[in-house]
Design a protein around this motif. Sequence first.
Motif, short mmCIF file in Angstrom:
data_model
loop_
_atom_site.label_atom_id
_atom_site.label_comp_id
_atom_site.label_asym_id
_atom_site.label_seq_id
_atom_site.Cartn_x
_atom_site.Cartn_y
_atom_site.Cartn_z
N ASP A 161 0.81 -1.22 0.00
CA ASP A 161 0.00 0.00 0.00
C ASP A 161 0.85 1.27 0.00
OD1 ASP A 161 -2.22 -1.58 0.05
OD2 ASP A 161 -2.64 -1.33 2.19
N ASP A 162 2.09 1.18 0.48
CA ASP A 162 2.93 2.37 0.53
C ASP A 162 3.80 2.54 -0.72
OD1 ASP A 162 4.67 0.28 0.98
OD2 ASP A 162 5.58 1.14 2.78
N PHE A 163 3.65 1.65 -1.70
CA PHE A 163 4.38 1.82 -2.96
C PHE A 163 3.76 2.97 -3.73
CE2 PHE A 163 4.63 1.24 -7.54
CZ PHE A 163 5.98 1.04 -7.74
N HIS A 164 4.60 3.86 -4.25
CA HIS A 164 4.12 4.96 -5.08
C HIS A 164 5.00 5.04 -6.33
CE1 HIS A 164 2.98 8.98 -6.45
NE2 HIS A 164 1.97 8.94 -5.58
N ALA A 165 4.39 5.00 -7.49
CA ALA A 165 5.15 4.94 -8.74
C ALA A 165 6.12 6.10 -8.86
CB ALA A 165 4.19 4.94 -9.93
N ALA A 169 10.37 5.96 -6.40
CA ALA A 169 11.40 5.71 -7.41
C ALA A 169 12.76 6.22 -6.95
CB ALA A 169 11.01 6.38 -8.73
N LEU A 170 13.79 5.43 -7.19
CA LEU A 170 15.17 5.80 -6.89
C LEU A 170 15.91 6.33 -8.12
CD1 LEU A 170 16.28 2.80 -4.64
CD2 LEU A 170 15.44 5.05 -3.93
N GLU A 171 15.47 5.95 -9.31
CA GLU A 171 16.11 6.44 -10.52
C GLU A 171 15.16 6.29 -11.70
OE1 GLU A 171 19.62 4.05 -11.18
OE2 GLU A 171 18.49 2.61 -12.41
N ARG A 172 15.45 7.09 -12.70
CA ARG A 172 14.73 7.02 -13.97
C ARG A 172 15.77 6.94 -15.08
NH1 ARG A 172 12.16 9.60 -10.09
NH2 ARG A 172 9.87 9.53 -9.99
N ARG A 173 15.44 6.16 -16.11
CA ARG A 173 16.38 5.96 -17.22
C ARG A 173 15.71 6.38 -18.53
NH1 ARG A 173 16.52 1.61 -13.88
NH2 ARG A 173 15.22 0.33 -15.24
N TYR A 174 16.44 7.16 -19.29
CA TYR A 174 15.95 7.62 -20.59
C TYR A 174 16.92 7.24 -21.69
CZ TYR A 174 12.24 10.53 -18.59
OH TYR A 174 11.11 10.97 -17.94
N TYR A 222 12.77 8.28 -25.17
CA TYR A 222 12.06 7.13 -24.60
C TYR A 222 12.34 7.07 -23.10
CZ TYR A 222 11.94 5.36 -29.44
OH TYR A 222 11.74 5.23 -30.80
N LEU A 223 11.30 6.91 -22.29
CA LEU A 223 11.47 6.54 -20.88
C LEU A 223 11.61 5.03 -20.86
CD1 LEU A 223 11.43 6.98 -17.83
CD2 LEU A 223 8.93 7.04 -17.93
N THR A 224 12.80 4.54 -20.50
CA THR A 224 13.08 3.11 -20.64
C THR A 224 12.98 2.33 -19.34
OG1 THR A 224 15.46 3.50 -20.40
CG2 THR A 224 14.56 3.48 -22.64
N GLY A 225 12.99 3.01 -18.21
CA GLY A 225 12.91 2.24 -16.97
C GLY A 225 12.89 3.13 -15.75
N VAL A 226 12.39 2.55 -14.66
CA VAL A 226 12.32 3.23 -13.37
C VAL A 226 12.84 2.25 -12.33
CG1 VAL A 226 10.86 4.50 -11.76
CG2 VAL A 226 10.25 4.43 -14.19
N GLY A 227 13.74 2.71 -11.46
CA GLY A 227 14.30 1.84 -10.44
C GLY A 227 13.68 2.10 -9.08
N TYR A 228 13.43 1.03 -8.33
CA TYR A 228 12.83 1.11 -7.00
C TYR A 228 13.69 0.32 -6.01
CZ TYR A 228 8.77 2.86 -9.49
OH TYR A 228 7.94 3.62 -10.28
N PRO A 229 13.50 0.56 -4.70
CA PRO A 229 14.26 -0.24 -3.71
C PRO A 229 14.12 -1.74 -3.93
CG PRO A 229 13.12 1.59 -2.65
CD PRO A 229 12.65 1.57 -4.06
#
Length: 259
Positions: free
Chosen positions: A101-105, A109-114, A246-253
């Motif tokens: 429930d505490d996950f938020h897109a 997020a710790l990083e974004r990749r383009y 392009y947004l290619t990825g999002v990093g999470y814990p």
Amino acid sequence: MPRFALKIEYDGRPFAGWQAQADQPSVQQAVEEALARLDPGFANGARIAAAGRTDAGVHATGQVAHADLQRDWDGFRLSEALNFHLKPAPVAILQAAPVADDFHARFSALERRYLFRLVARRAPLTHGRGRVWQVQNPLDARKMRAAAAFLIGQHDFTTFRSSICQAKSPVKTLDEITIEEIAIPHGREYRFSLRARSFLHNQVRSIVGTLERVGAGGWQPERVREALQACDRAACGPVCPPQGLYLTGVGYPEDPFTE
């Protein structure tokens, strides 16, 4: 209410961007309308949240959003059902997965990749039209890499920030820029990969447009350092068009899509 993370791919050409708008089509609207066919909450106006709000014409191969549903689903069945209702829009749910429930897109997020794709060739593009930025003459990848090195690390990126950017601070940490040069029939493709916790509005397109000037010989690499230190939007090179981004990825814990 069970929360699900959605990994989303889309062709940005028909859309005015990710964010829902009253009078123009958006990717968010397309996904929410598909969810409304499956879930009463979305039929009554519930919204999804995404890791990043891509602009008009920008694509994604790894956008992440989350949705709170009123009924539980198997992740595979949810993605299949959403893809059925998304037709014929160029949007696909690559994966759906239950999350805490505490996950938020966005905020988890710790990083974004383009990725930015730039093609240099004389003949007009056919298959890649609308998916890459085309220039006519080859670029010097070695000089572009030398210029990009000045941008790595924590800096005030005011020079590379849109005048309408709403971020509270222009200070960002750019963790990585790599530039790959690929031979293609009758030309070259240059792939710029950038990674950071977050980006300013138009930061990637401003950086790539400036590096292209270096590759074309209009700027020396050291001028990029001078532009960065100026902290002045007027010192930036041209902002490149959106269709190569392009947004290619999002990093999470923890990866929500780990099998």
